[in-house]
Design a protein around this motif. Structure first.
Motif, PDB file in Angstrom:
ATOM      1  N   ARG A  43       0.760  -1.149   0.094  1.00 33.17           N
ATOM      2  CA  ARG A  43       0.109   0.068  -0.154  1.00 33.17           C
ATOM      3  C   ARG A  43       0.876   1.238  -0.018  1.00 33.17           C
ATOM      4  N   TRP A  44       1.998   1.193   0.582  1.00 33.52           N
ATOM      5  CA  TRP A  44       2.914   2.334   0.737  1.00 33.52           C
ATOM      6  C   TRP A  44       3.297   2.704  -0.513  1.00 33.52           C
ATOM      7  N   MET A  45       3.727   1.484  -1.235  1.00 33.03           N
ATOM      8  CA  MET A  45       4.642   2.012  -2.719  1.00 33.03           C
ATOM      9  C   MET A  45       3.309   2.345  -3.795  1.00 33.03           C
ATOM     10  N   THR A  46       2.033   1.864  -3.513  1.00 33.41           N
ATOM     11  CA  THR A  46       0.898   2.476  -4.265  1.00 33.41           C
ATOM     12  C   THR A  46       0.612   4.250  -3.908  1.00 33.41           C
ATOM     13  N   GLU A  47       0.708   4.188  -2.725  1.00 35.01           N
ATOM     14  CA  GLU A  47       0.485   5.733  -2.179  1.00 35.01           C
ATOM     15  C   GLU A  47       1.686   6.482  -2.674  1.00 35.01           C
ATOM     16  N   GLN A  48       2.868   5.965  -2.731  1.00 35.94           N
ATOM     17  CA  GLN A  48       4.000   7.101  -3.127  1.00 35.94           C
ATOM     18  C   GLN A  48       3.788   7.328  -4.548  1.00 35.94           C
ATOM     19  N   ARG A  49       3.496   6.238  -5.491  1.00 31.79           N
ATOM     20  CA  ARG A  49       3.087   6.525  -6.795  1.00 31.79           C
ATOM     21  C   ARG A  49       1.897   7.700  -7.071  1.00 31.79           C
ATOM     22  N   GLU A  50       0.926   7.394  -6.221  1.00 30.36           N
ATOM     23  CA  GLU A  50      -0.325   8.265  -6.488  1.00 30.36           C
ATOM     24  C   GLU A  50       0.232   9.673  -5.886  1.00 30.36           C
ATOM     25  N   LEU A  51       1.070   9.875  -5.066  1.00 28.98           N
ATOM     26  CA  LEU A  51       1.313  11.023  -4.610  1.00 28.98           C
ATOM     27  C   LEU A  51       2.043  11.838  -5.503  1.00 28.98           C
ATOM     28  N   TRP A  52       3.259  11.001  -6.113  1.00 27.27           N
ATOM     29  CA  TRP A  52       4.068  11.646  -7.096  1.00 27.27           C
ATOM     30  C   TRP A  52       3.208  11.960  -8.377  1.00 27.27           C
ATOM     31  N   ALA A  53       2.024  11.211  -8.712  1.00 27.08           N
ATOM     32  CA  ALA A  53       1.212  11.409  -9.766  1.00 27.08           C
ATOM     33  C   ALA A  53       0.597  12.961  -9.556  1.00 27.08           C
ATOM     34  N   TYR A  54       0.151  13.207  -8.372  1.00 37.05           N
ATOM     35  CA  TYR A  54      -0.414  14.315  -8.122  1.00 37.05           C
ATOM     36  C   TYR A  54       0.661  15.377  -8.110  1.00 37.05           C
ATOM     37  N   ILE A  55       1.744  15.219  -7.486  1.00 37.26           N
ATOM     38  CA  ILE A  55       2.721  16.281  -7.588  1.00 37.26           C
ATOM     39  C   ILE A  55       3.144  16.540  -8.960  1.00 37.26           C
ATOM     40  N   ASP A  56       3.351  15.656  -9.771  1.00 40.12           N
ATOM     41  CA  ASP A  56       3.704  15.883 -11.350  1.00 40.12           C
ATOM     42  C   ASP A  56       2.523  16.827 -12.046  1.00 40.12           C
ATOM     43  N   THR A  57       1.437  16.766 -11.427  1.00 41.91           N
ATOM     44  CA  THR A  57       0.222  17.874 -12.292  1.00 41.91           C
ATOM     45  C   THR A  57       0.295  19.466 -11.721  1.00 41.91           C
ATOM     46  N   LEU A  58       1.215  19.346 -10.501  1.00 40.74           N
ATOM     47  CA  LEU A  58       1.227  20.946 -10.074  1.00 40.74           C
ATOM     48  C   LEU A  58       2.089  21.591 -11.082  1.00 40.74           C
ATOM     49  N   THR A  59       1.463  22.919 -11.018  1.00 43.36           N
ATOM     50  CA  THR A  59       2.203  24.282 -11.626  1.00 43.36           C
ATOM     51  C   THR A  59       2.702  25.159 -10.359  1.00 43.36           C
ATOM     52  N   GLU A  60       3.585  25.907 -10.648  1.00 45.59           N
ATOM     53  CA  GLU A  60       3.902  26.751  -9.530  1.00 45.59           C
ATOM     54  C   GLU A  60       2.868  27.693  -8.974  1.00 45.59           C
ATOM     55  N   ASP A  61       1.832  28.017  -9.952  1.00 45.34           N
ATOM     56  CA  ASP A  61       0.480  28.611  -9.523  1.00 45.34           C
ATOM     57  C   ASP A  61       0.002  27.919  -8.531  1.00 45.34           C
ATOM     58  N   THR A  62      -0.274  26.595  -9.014  1.00 43.33           N
ATOM     59  CA  THR A  62      -1.019  25.545  -7.866  1.00 43.33           C
ATOM     60  C   THR A  62      -0.467  25.342  -6.797  1.00 43.33           C
ATOM     61  N   LEU A  63       0.915  25.038  -6.841  1.00 44.71           N
ATOM     62  CA  LEU A  63       1.743  24.956  -5.630  1.00 44.71           C
ATOM     63  C   LEU A  63       1.561  25.898  -4.644  1.00 44.71           C
ATOM     64  N   ASN A  64       1.381  27.126  -4.922  1.00 47.84           N
ATOM     65  CA  ASN A  64       1.503  28.359  -3.978  1.00 47.84           C
ATOM     66  C   ASN A  64       0.198  29.110  -3.876  1.00 47.84           C
ATOM     67  N   SER A  65      -0.925  28.335  -4.352  1.00 46.89           N
ATOM     68  CA  SER A  65      -2.252  28.507  -4.194  1.00 46.89           C
ATOM     69  C   SER A  65      -2.687  27.874  -2.887  1.00 46.89           C
ATOM     70  N   LYS A  66      -3.985  28.273  -2.636  1.00 44.61           N
ATOM     71  CA  LYS A  66      -4.646  28.041  -1.419  1.00 44.61           C
ATOM     72  C   LYS A  66      -5.625  26.770  -1.594  1.00 44.61           C
ATOM     73  N   ILE A  67      -5.878  25.918  -0.683  1.00 46.95           N
ATOM     74  CA  ILE A  67      -6.876  24.941  -0.963  1.00 46.95           C
ATOM     75  C   ILE A  67      -7.681  24.977   0.167  1.00 46.95           C
ATOM     76  N   ARG A  68      -9.037  24.921   0.311  1.00 49.10           N
ATOM     77  CA  ARG A  68     -10.218  24.936   1.167  1.00 49.10           C
ATOM     78  C   ARG A  68     -10.511  23.405   1.161  1.00 49.10           C
ATOM     79  N   TYR A  69     -10.573  22.874   2.428  1.00 49.31           N
ATOM     80  CA  TYR A  69     -11.292  21.564   2.687  1.00 49.31           C
ATOM     81  C   TYR A  69     -12.078  21.705   4.022  1.00 49.31           C
TER      82      TYR A  69
END
Length: 180
Positions: free
Chosen positions: A96-122
């Motif tokens: 599960r750890w390896m799967t989660e690392q891949r999923e997290l990297w897939a998310y990180i790879d979608t980021l732009t600097e604007d998104t990285l520095n933007s706010k998220i509401r949850y």
């Protein structure tokens, strides 16, 4: 924060995770599951490792919008947590750890600097929160650092120290491998 900076930090985090996972693989199944504690707030190595995995997963799904709206009730939030019975063996956790690392990297790879520095509401039970995306990503690393240390202390007691986690050690190894 810049994309290459957060990726470097996640490369380090994966390197440190690999060290802790390798040491964890060397402990006996009984040691992995034992409810031993050093006063860390977790009931042993398995509980600590699952907590680390759960934190990584929870923040990833939060960043991907899972908690954008309130769930029906607090029980629905509790149902999203990872529990020990789902990971009776280290092999189950590692998979599960390896799967989660891949999923997290897939998310990180979608980021732009604007998104990285933007706010998220949850939304969590009783509260609406807002944070800068890279602050959350940094929190995942810092949270893991705390609990890797706790897990390392337990494994050292079992004679399976994972070794040092210095960022400069990571950088030196990376440089020796021809990566800048």
């Amino acid at each position: 924060m810049k994309i290459d900076e957060i990726k470097l930090m996640y490369d380090y985090n994966d390197w440190a995770d690999a060290r802790i996972l390798a040491a964890c693989a060397r402990v006996s199944p009984a040691q992995y599951a034992a409810p031993t504690s050093l006063g860390t707030g977790r009931e042993g190595l398995r509980a600590t490792m699952i907590h680390m995995l759960d934190n990584m997963w929870q923040w990833r799904i939060t960043l991907q919008g899972y908690y954008k709206e309130a769930l029906a009730d607090e029980a629905a939030y509790d149902a999203t947590e990872l529990h020990e019975d789902a990971f009776p063996t280290f092999a189950a956790l590692r998979e599960r750890w390896m799967t989660e690392q891949r999923e997290l990297w897939a998310y990180i790879d979608t980021l732009t600097e604007d998104t990285l520095n933007s706010k998220i509401r949850y939304v969590i039970p009783g509260a609406v929160r807002e944070h800068v995306v890279w602050h959350i990503l940094l929190d995942v690393i810092l949270h893991a650092m705390q609990h890797r240390s706790e897990a390392a202390a337990l494994m050292t007691m079992y004679g399976q120290s994972p070794g040092d986690y210095d960022f400069t050690l990571f950088l030196n190894e990376r440089s020796a491998a021809g990566r800048s």
